[in-house]
Design a protein around this motif. Structure first.
Motif, mmCIF file in Angstrom:
data_model
loop_
_atom_site.group_PDB
_atom_site.id
_atom_site.type_symbol
_atom_site.label_atom_id
_atom_site.label_comp_id
_atom_site.label_asym_id
_atom_site.label_seq_id
_atom_site.Cartn_x
_atom_site.Cartn_y
_atom_site.Cartn_z
ATOM 1 N N LEU A 159 12.521 12.258 8.166
ATOM 2 C CA LEU A 159 12.630 13.515 7.429
ATOM 3 C C LEU A 159 11.336 13.788 6.685
ATOM 4 O O LEU A 159 10.931 14.931 6.505
ATOM 5 N N GLU A 160 10.717 12.715 6.246
ATOM 6 C CA GLU A 160 9.443 12.766 5.526
ATOM 7 C C GLU A 160 8.745 11.450 5.828
ATOM 8 O O GLU A 160 9.380 10.403 5.875
ATOM 9 N N LEU A 161 7.429 11.476 6.037
ATOM 10 C CA LEU A 161 6.721 10.252 6.419
ATOM 11 C C LEU A 161 5.330 10.215 5.816
ATOM 12 O O LEU A 161 4.602 11.200 5.860
ATOM 13 N N THR A 162 4.973 9.057 5.249
ATOM 14 C CA THR A 162 3.629 8.803 4.753
ATOM 15 C C THR A 162 3.172 7.498 5.385
ATOM 16 O O THR A 162 3.893 6.514 5.366
ATOM 17 N N SER A 163 1.997 7.505 5.967
ATOM 18 C CA SER A 163 1.461 6.305 6.600
ATOM 19 C C SER A 163 0.305 5.800 5.767
ATOM 20 O O SER A 163 -0.514 6.578 5.281
ATOM 21 N N PHE A 164 0.249 4.494 5.552
ATOM 22 C CA PHE A 164 -0.897 3.907 4.866
ATOM 23 C C PHE A 164 -1.090 2.485 5.368
ATOM 24 O O PHE A 164 -0.197 1.889 5.945
#
Length: 133
Positions: free
Chosen positions: A70-75
């Motif tokens: 639904l929401e994604l942050t990659s680090f």
């Protein structure tokens, strides 16, 4: 119950450790069983459409399934590992459990009040210690 663990430090020493091991053996032979008070409470039932905020890490990112984030942050993406923070519906996560295991993925739920920035800030020193970044 907890999986692989790594403990670092001096420890209690041979006599205290031996005493604790003997106490556990004696208790087992006497039929004593440990209880976990928190597990005795009624389990929280999540709806299939419940949104979960997750941290996901894998050293095999090419094996990750196509998840319906639904929401994604990659680090923290590099040749050794990929780290993601995102929100996904419980049912979508459960559909891909075997594929996540195949990708050797570590998945943990993050409390909603923890921001991605706080997670990144907290994980940088840990990553440096683990992998010598």
């Amino acid at each position: 119950m907890l999986g692989d663990q790594f403990l670092k430090g001096r420890g209690a020493g041979s006599h205290p450790t031996g005493s604790a091991v003997w106490a556990d053996i004696s208790a087992a032979l006497a039929g004593y069983k440990y209880t976990y008070q928190k597990l005795d409470r009624a389990a929280v039932q999540l709806e299939e459409d419940a949104a979960l905020k997750l941290y996901l890490r894998t050293s095999k990112p090419t094996l990750l399934p196509e998840l319906a984030w639904l929401e994604l942050t990659s680090f923290g993406v590099d040749a050794q590992a990929e780290q993601l923070v995102g929100t996904i519906k419980r049912k979508d996560l459960l559909q891909h459990l075997q594929a996540l295991e195949a990708a050797d993925a570590f998945v943990a739920e993050i409390p909603t009040y923890v921001t991605v920035e706080e997670l990144v800030k907290a994980s940088v020193p840990l990553l440096e210690e683990i992998s010598g970044y």
